[in-house]
Scaffold this active site. Structure first.
Site, PDB file in Angstrom:
ATOM      1  N   LYS A  46       3.129  11.446  64.636  1.00 26.72           N
ATOM      2  CA  LYS A  46       4.207  12.448  64.658  1.00 26.72           C
ATOM      3  C   LYS A  46       5.070  12.140  65.873  1.00 26.72           C
ATOM      4  CE  LYS A  46       6.657  16.162  64.157  1.00 26.72           C
ATOM      5  NZ  LYS A  46       7.608  16.321  63.025  1.00 26.72           N
ATOM      6  N   CYS A 128      16.089  13.005  64.192  1.00 26.23           N
ATOM      7  CA  CYS A 128      15.594  14.305  63.729  1.00 26.23           C
ATOM      8  C   CYS A 128      16.783  15.254  63.553  1.00 26.23           C
ATOM      9  CB  CYS A 128      14.605  14.921  64.709  1.00 26.23           C
ATOM     10  SG  CYS A 128      14.042  16.556  64.138  1.00 26.23           S
ATOM     11  N   ASN A 191      15.332   8.413  57.747  1.00 23.95           N
ATOM     12  CA  ASN A 191      14.787   9.735  58.029  1.00 23.95           C
ATOM     13  C   ASN A 191      15.325  10.664  56.944  1.00 23.95           C
ATOM     14  OD1 ASN A 191      13.791  12.093  59.396  1.00 23.95           O
ATOM     15  ND2 ASN A 191      14.003  11.009  61.342  1.00 23.95           N
ATOM     16  N   THR A 270       7.060  12.747  51.707  1.00 25.83           N
ATOM     17  CA  THR A 270       6.906  13.882  50.795  1.00 25.83           C
ATOM     18  C   THR A 270       5.762  13.675  49.797  1.00 25.83           C
ATOM     19  OG1 THR A 270       9.261  14.416  51.010  1.00 25.83           O
ATOM     20  CG2 THR A 270       8.112  15.260  49.064  1.00 25.83           C
TER      21      THR A 270
HETATM   22  O1  LIG Z   1      12.732  13.384  62.479  1.00 30.95           O
HETATM   23  C1  LIG Z   1      12.376  14.349  61.793  1.00 30.95           C
HETATM   24  N1  LIG Z   1      12.722  14.409  60.502  1.00 30.95           N
HETATM   25  C2  LIG Z   1      12.442  15.460  59.722  1.00 30.95           C
HETATM   26  O2  LIG Z   1      12.847  15.488  58.563  1.00 30.95           O
HETATM   27  N2  LIG Z   1      11.718  16.507  60.240  1.00 30.95           N
HETATM   28  C3  LIG Z   1      11.078  16.365  61.467  1.00 30.95           C
HETATM   29  C4  LIG Z   1      10.998  17.661  62.223  1.00 30.95           C
HETATM   30  O3  LIG Z   1      11.771  18.594  61.937  1.00 30.95           O
HETATM   31  O4  LIG Z   1      10.149  17.718  63.137  1.00 30.95           O
HETATM   32  N3  LIG Z   1      11.633  15.358  62.320  1.00 30.95           N
END
Ligand SMILES: O=C1NC(=O)NC(C(=O)O)N1
Length: 309
Positions: A46, A128, A191, A270
């Protein structure tokens, strides 16, 4: 059996498959599960921020018929937690994803990794879309260029960047010109498609709480966007910069398309959240069947060889 082994920088991944950062990678348990699962190449953490974060208020994730919408807001255990994990020995390679909330955060995080015992790959998340009040850095070309220039003035370990989708051929040209200036090991594209919106017509309400329901889109519905971004960057980037193709993968056919566009590895978000880590054996089997039907014995037989009409 077909050899799906892939090398990026100093890491040998036993398979082309990874998790999309954010899915199945928040905790040690989840990251170990990814590494121990069949047909995975390793694990992407993460995105780590300097301190632990709760993230956005819930509900912040919603499964749609053809994908997902999320506004998680970078919830994570904090940079030390993930640096500690990736610095330990694991059966497969790790990619440490980091996301500063401002430019100085990113510089600070990379100084810490440079000074650490970690020698594996790092991925700088520049995309993000869900930190309230913060833009997606990679949509600001000047800031991205300045950030990478600063980083590569001191950073000597393997580094890639996680990019948002672009939707304009001139933007592909401009971004590729910037990226080609730096000794990146890879890009990870795409992303989520930022700031989509979904509505429940029974309640006439949006389906996630943060940002009045605006969230990043993932899953099947973003596959065409993901394929375009993989192909566009493969056509424009130095061959030394590898590509992790992310976005919309739910089947072996989707993986095959990402590879035809030039992806070196493929990550799943997903669909992984929906199906669990067993998905990687299924994707491997489905891709193997497609390759056998076409008489391909190696990914090199078709990687990047999508044909124009
Ligand atoms: O880089 C991101 N992409 C996403 O789609 N969601 C996460 C997040 O919101 O933490 N971060």
């Amino acid at each position: 059996a077909i050899d799906f082994k892939t090398t990026m920088a100093n890491a040998e991944f036993p398979s082309i498959f990874l998790n999309a950062s954010g899915v199945n990678c928040m905790t040690v348990t989840e990251m170990d599960e990814m590494i121990n699962a069949a047909c995975t190449g390793g694990v992407v953490t993460k995105s780590a921020t300097p301190q632990q974060r709760e993230g956005n208020p819930q509900p912040r994730y919603y499964q749609l018929e053809h994908g997902s919408i999320n506004s998680m807001g970078l919830p994570n255990e904090g940079f030390p937690y993930y640096l500690d994990y990736v610095t330990k020995e694991h059966a497969k390679p790790t990619i440490l994803s980091v996301a500063g909330l401002k430019m100085s955060d990113n510089i600070e995080l990379l100084h810490k990794i440079q000074a650490s015992d970690y020698t594996g790959l790092t991925e700088l998340n520049l995309s993000c879309p869900n930190v309230i009040g913060k833009p997606q850095v990679a949509y600001d070309f000047e800031e991205t260029d300045a950030l990478l220039a600063e980083i590569f003035s001191f950073y000597t370990k393997p580094l890639g960047v996680k990019l948002p989708p672009y939707f304009d051929l001139v933007h592909f040209d401009q971004m590729a010109t910037i990226l080609n200036k730096y000794p990146l090991t890879h890009i990870n594209t795409v992303n989520s498609v930022g700031n989509g919106l979904w509505i429940d017509i029974d309640t006439e309400k949006v389906v996630i709480k943060p940002k009045q329901g605006f969230g990043g889109l993932g899953g099947t519905m973003i596959l065409p966007t993901a394929l375009a971004n993989v192909r566009a960057f493969r056509q424009r980037l130095n061959p030394s910069i590898k590509i992790i193709g992310t976005g919309g993968v739910t089947s072996g056919a989707d993986v095959f398309m990402h590879l035809l566009c030039g992806a070196d590895m493929v990550s799943v978000g997903t669909a992984l959240l929906h199906e669990g880590v067993g998905i990687f054996q299924r994707l491997t089997d489905e891709l193997t069947t497609i390759m056998a039907e076409k008489g391909y014995t190696s990914i090199e037989d078709f990687r990047g060889k999508v044909q124009d009409f």
